[in-house]
Design an enzyme around this catalytic site. Sequence first.
Site, short mmCIF file in Angstrom:
data_model
loop_
_atom_site.label_atom_id
_atom_site.label_comp_id
_atom_site.label_asym_id
_atom_site.label_seq_id
_atom_site.Cartn_x
_atom_site.Cartn_y
_atom_site.Cartn_z
N MET A 64 92.43 90.99 28.57
CA MET A 64 93.56 91.47 29.40
C MET A 64 94.50 92.28 28.52
SD MET A 64 95.09 88.47 31.74
CE MET A 64 95.15 87.19 30.54
N HIS A 65 94.77 93.51 28.89
CA HIS A 65 95.79 94.26 28.15
C HIS A 65 96.49 95.34 28.97
CE1 HIS A 65 92.27 96.95 27.66
NE2 HIS A 65 93.15 97.91 27.55
#
Length: 373
Positions: free
Chosen positions: A204-205
């Site tokens: 996740m980014h």
Amino acid sequence: MPRIICVAGARPNFMKVKPVMDALEARGAEVVLVHTGQHYDAAMNDVFFADLGLRPPDRHLGTGSGTHAEQTARVMTAFEPLVDELRPDAVVVVGDVTSTLACALVSAKAGVPVAHVEAGLRSRDWGMPEEVNRVVTDRLSELLFAPSPDGVDNLRAEGYHDDQIHLAGNVMIDTLYANLDRALASDVLHRHGLVPGEYALATMHRPANVDDAGMLTGLLNALGQIARELPVVLPVHPRTATRLEEVGLPDGIRLVPPAGYLDFIALQASARLVLTDSGGVQEETTALGVPCLTMRDSTERPITITEGTNLLVGRDPERIVSTARKVLADPPPKRAPSLWDGHAGARVADAILAYLEAPVRLRPTDSRESIAA
Ligand code: UD1
Ligand code: UDP
């Protein structure tokens, strides 16, 4: 032979630029590898040069982190004198990061043809910084290399001419196939105490997912619920690492540092399920035949859904968990989009060199004059 600058700046650029550079050099072009310095940590940068056998950059702009405007401006002011000095015949930019846009803008204004590798992808989510970068970079480019037919359709619909558009296939998958055997020899599962086929891998980014504490907490809770049934390993991007200090982490999620390329491919290949908001991971899971849930409301890579193993699951925690259960019980079949065949870099290089070898009057018509502003 022509002198061609290839630009890389951030993690997902390195695996895209490598096959294009190799193919250009194999055909005799002089390639100058320019690193903007957007990513710089050992785990976000150095490991990719080592894992991919990418030679050290010929020039490093050292621009580092900053706001969008700061980063764009720093890359532009550092790249402009380099273009003046080197007078390249073409500049190749890849993907959709800030460095891509900044170098395309400098090159276009310097009158140097820009080749955009990964052109035509559209999420139609203008709130996504990468969507702005994609649309503007394509507009600045003379050669547009789409990874999939949807990219070609998007470009045609926006008024680009057919002679500018090349359906080249996916350069990231060239790199995947070239390194798969070495990746599968990695001992990363052993190091993290993971059993093949008995864990989920998550990344996740995206700012929309991790910059807001409420959104991040919801997504982590979804991963935490999945972790009750299947261990979840989460290599943490530096943007997310900063935010994780502000929110609690549910039990069962194993945080690990960002993985090197070979290790990360190995982690994907043996995962029972991947949950991500990454662009590249949607593609690699499709090529590997591993089920992928994309925790976003849109994707610029719809072919990974129609011809791959990807499902756009959104960001509602309950929906993520219930879809994960369904996919674990009934995984999608492995399918391979056409032209994701390991030869995209060669097609890109051939088209760039053919373009540069053609007399100027025979080069593609410049559609930029005919697209409404
Ligand atoms: C960038 C790209 C995104 C891509 C991602 C890949 C843009 C607009 N975004 O997002 O499309 O998916 O890279 O990973 O170009 N940082 C470090 N060390 C590093 C690099 C970054 O600590 O080596 C931290 C810094 O605090 C920085 C933050 O991460 O401010 C964000 O970095 P940045 O390059 O601006 O955007 P990403 O979120 O990495
Ligand atoms: N990747 C990696 N280590 C990680 C996460 C991703 O090597 O911990 C690789 C992944 O295999 C793919 C690329 O990085 O090749 C995708 O980059 P990222 O998710 O950072 O950016 P995006 O594709 O979303 O722009």
